[in-house]
Design a protein around this motif. Structure first.
Motif, PDB file in Angstrom:
ATOM      1  N   ASP A 200       0.834  -1.085   0.071  1.00 17.90           N
ATOM      2  CA  ASP A 200      -0.181  -0.008   0.011  1.00 17.90           C
ATOM      3  C   ASP A 200       0.886   1.209  -0.056  1.00 17.90           C
ATOM      4  OD1 ASP A 200      -2.215  -1.780   0.042  1.00 17.90           O
ATOM      5  OD2 ASP A 200      -2.529  -1.600   2.243  1.00 17.90           O
ATOM      6  N   ALA A 201       2.034   1.352   0.809  1.00 19.47           N
ATOM      7  CA  ALA A 201       2.847   2.292   0.791  1.00 19.47           C
ATOM      8  C   ALA A 201       3.345   2.767  -0.228  1.00 19.47           C
ATOM      9  CB  ALA A 201       3.973   2.051   1.827  1.00 19.47           C
ATOM     10  N   LEU A 202       3.990   1.719  -1.078  1.00 16.37           N
ATOM     11  CA  LEU A 202       4.454   1.802  -2.478  1.00 16.37           C
ATOM     12  C   LEU A 202       3.453   2.465  -3.699  1.00 16.37           C
ATOM     13  CD1 LEU A 202       6.880  -1.173  -2.538  1.00 16.37           C
ATOM     14  CD2 LEU A 202       7.617   1.385  -3.009  1.00 16.37           C
ATOM     15  N   PHE A 203       2.272   1.670  -3.463  1.00 13.56           N
ATOM     16  CA  PHE A 203       1.369   2.464  -4.339  1.00 13.56           C
ATOM     17  C   PHE A 203       0.888   3.836  -4.209  1.00 13.56           C
ATOM     18  CE2 PHE A 203      -3.048   3.620  -5.815  1.00 13.56           C
ATOM     19  CZ  PHE A 203      -3.072   2.901  -7.191  1.00 13.56           C
ATOM     20  N   SER A 204       0.798   4.289  -2.885  1.00 12.26           N
ATOM     21  CA  SER A 204       0.567   5.604  -2.510  1.00 12.26           C
ATOM     22  C   SER A 204       1.663   6.468  -2.975  1.00 12.26           C
ATOM     23  CB  SER A 204      -0.246   6.022  -1.169  1.00 12.26           C
ATOM     24  OG  SER A 204       0.950   5.355  -0.273  1.00 12.26           O
ATOM     25  N   ALA A 205       2.957   6.248  -2.685  1.00 11.06           N
ATOM     26  CA  ALA A 205       4.199   6.925  -2.937  1.00 11.06           C
ATOM     27  C   ALA A 205       3.912   7.093  -4.730  1.00 11.06           C
ATOM     28  CB  ALA A 205       5.396   6.210  -2.738  1.00 11.06           C
ATOM     29  N   GLY A 206       3.688   5.874  -5.215  1.00  9.76           N
ATOM     30  CA  GLY A 206       3.729   5.856  -6.728  1.00  9.76           C
ATOM     31  C   GLY A 206       2.793   6.683  -7.412  1.00  9.76           C
ATOM     32  N   VAL A 207       1.509   7.237  -6.690  1.00 10.30           N
ATOM     33  CA  VAL A 207       0.658   7.913  -7.174  1.00 10.30           C
ATOM     34  C   VAL A 207       1.471   9.351  -7.290  1.00 10.30           C
ATOM     35  CG1 VAL A 207      -1.470   9.439  -6.597  1.00 10.30           C
ATOM     36  CG2 VAL A 207      -1.473   7.003  -6.393  1.00 10.30           C
ATOM     37  N   TYR A 208       1.921   9.801  -6.495  1.00  9.03           N
ATOM     38  CA  TYR A 208       2.903  11.157  -6.466  1.00  9.03           C
ATOM     39  C   TYR A 208       3.680  11.065  -7.676  1.00  9.03           C
ATOM     40  CZ  TYR A 208       0.793  12.428  -2.022  1.00  9.03           C
ATOM     41  OH  TYR A 208       0.082  12.789  -0.874  1.00  9.03           O
ATOM     42  N   LEU A 209       4.436   9.910  -7.714  1.00  7.41           N
ATOM     43  CA  LEU A 209       5.417   9.685  -8.718  1.00  7.41           C
ATOM     44  C   LEU A 209       4.811   9.972 -10.334  1.00  7.41           C
ATOM     45  CD1 LEU A 209       8.017   8.925 -10.486  1.00  7.41           C
ATOM     46  CD2 LEU A 209       7.982   6.620  -9.377  1.00  7.41           C
ATOM     47  N   GLY A 210       3.422   9.187 -10.325  1.00  6.20           N
ATOM     48  CA  GLY A 210       2.642   9.228 -11.478  1.00  6.20           C
ATOM     49  C   GLY A 210       2.261  10.679 -11.760  1.00  6.20           C
ATOM     50  N   MET A 211       1.774  11.442 -10.682  1.00  2.00           N
ATOM     51  CA  MET A 211       1.376  12.619 -10.943  1.00  2.00           C
ATOM     52  C   MET A 211       2.564  13.589 -11.520  1.00  2.00           C
ATOM     53  SD  MET A 211      -1.797  12.727 -10.166  1.00  2.00           S
ATOM     54  CE  MET A 211      -2.678  14.324  -9.820  1.00  2.00           C
ATOM     55  N   LEU A 212       3.617  13.388 -10.901  1.00  3.19           N
ATOM     56  CA  LEU A 212       4.773  13.960 -11.496  1.00  3.19           C
ATOM     57  C   LEU A 212       5.102  13.747 -12.857  1.00  3.19           C
ATOM     58  CD1 LEU A 212       7.587  15.562 -11.203  1.00  3.19           C
ATOM     59  CD2 LEU A 212       8.530  13.393 -10.205  1.00  3.19           C
TER      60      LEU A 212
END
Ligand code: GRG
Length: 290
Positions: A200-212
């Motif tokens: 879950d932590a990687l998914f939510s960090a990944g959302v910020y990376l994806g927005m970037l």
């Protein structure tokens, strides 16, 4: 890692992914040649994120993540082929060469996209080991590539009546791009049998990376070079698209990209040193020129 080290890391991983992908197109009927045309080239960011997350989560057997990493690239390529169609973004250039419908005609382009999507699921489910993990991968992926993910993002992206407010932009970026990037990290963690908390932590960090990632895509559409991008810049403004620079101006978009960078890096840093490479990838994406 310095900027040149992370560039080398990404280049090395790309070679690994490219070599693995070649295997899946080595033979087969003529449709495979057409699908391979569109798969060829590309930065391979999504498979690299899956592999990196797998390794950082302690995954050892690269053979367990590679087919899934390649499947992610096939689905991504499918979305690019369909995105380029005349009824969508109508783009003639992709990955530095004529887009699929220009090369093979619209019908074959659509069919090659359909073929890639289905073929990806063959890759996700091959072999008889790690069945629960593969089920979790397929479940997570199908959630983000369909009507609650990429397809919905595309519907919003091409809508003629867009309310030009930050919420609309966030919704487009989140669905069209960020969820799929986030799920790439999630798949790596699932296949490494990481804890649910870590997944879950990687998914939510990944959302910020994806927005970037989508912010930099929007910015490059304004300032990028055709030769480096391998696609036609300026398409968003010609099509009157709602993008970060349209809403905030170039400086405002850059400022917000920086903010997403920080948010993503804070999340990866909190996971421990093994995840530093993901923070380095974030920094690289902020500065990317292609
Ligand atoms: C096929 C799941 C599916 C959906 C069809 C057409 C469509 C609906 C969705 C399009 C979504 C889309 C094209 C989003 C843009 C994401 C993006 C930033 C693409 C560029 O990715 P890069 O820069 O490209 O990683 P390369 O070529 O390097 O792989």
């Amino acid at each position: 890692m310095g900027n040149s080290d992370i560039a080398k890391y990404l280049a090395d991983q790309k070679v690994r992914v490219d070599n693995a992908l070649e295997k899946y197109f080595a033979d087969g009927n003529p449709l495979f040649r057409i699908m391979h045309y569109s798969v060829d080239r590309g930065k391979r960011i999504r498979p690299i994120l899956a592999i990196t997350s797998f390794t950082a989560c302690g995954g050892k057997e690269i053979g367990s993540i590679m087919p899934i990493a390649c499947g992610l690239e096939l689905i991504h390529t499918y979305s690019l082929i369909h995105d380029d169609l005349p009824s969508m973004d109508n783009d003639d250039l992709r990955r530095g060469k004529p887009s699929a419908h220009k090369k093979f005609g619209e019908a074959m382009a659509i069919l090659s996209g359909d073929g890639l999507c289905a073929y990806a699921f063959e890759l996700f489910t091959q072999g008889n080991d790690l069945m629960e993990e593969k089920y979790a991968v397929v479940q997570s992926l199908s959630e983000v590539i369909g009507p609650n993910g990429i397809v919905y993002g595309q519907v919003l992206d091409i809508a003629e009546q867009q309310v030009r407010i930050p919420h609309s932009l966030r919704l487009i970026h989140y669905n069209k791009t960020a969820k799929f990037i986030a799920v790439s990290l999630k798949c790596g963690a699932i296949m490494a049998q990481a804890s649910q908390k870590m997944i879950d932590a990687l998914f939510s960090a990944g959302v910020y990376l994806g927005m970037l990632f989508q912010y930099t895509d929007d910015i490059l559409d304004v300032v990028g070079e055709k030769s480096a991008l391998g696609k036609t810049p300026g398409k968003d403004s010609t099509a009157g698209k709602l993008t970060a620079p349209v809403l905030y101006g170039l400086d405002g978009a850059r400022f917000r990209a920086q903010r997403y960078t920080q948010l993503a890096q804070n999340r990866f840093t909190a996971l421990g040193e093994r995840f530093d490479v993901l923070s380095d990838i974030v920094a690289f994406i902020l500065k990317r020129t292609y």
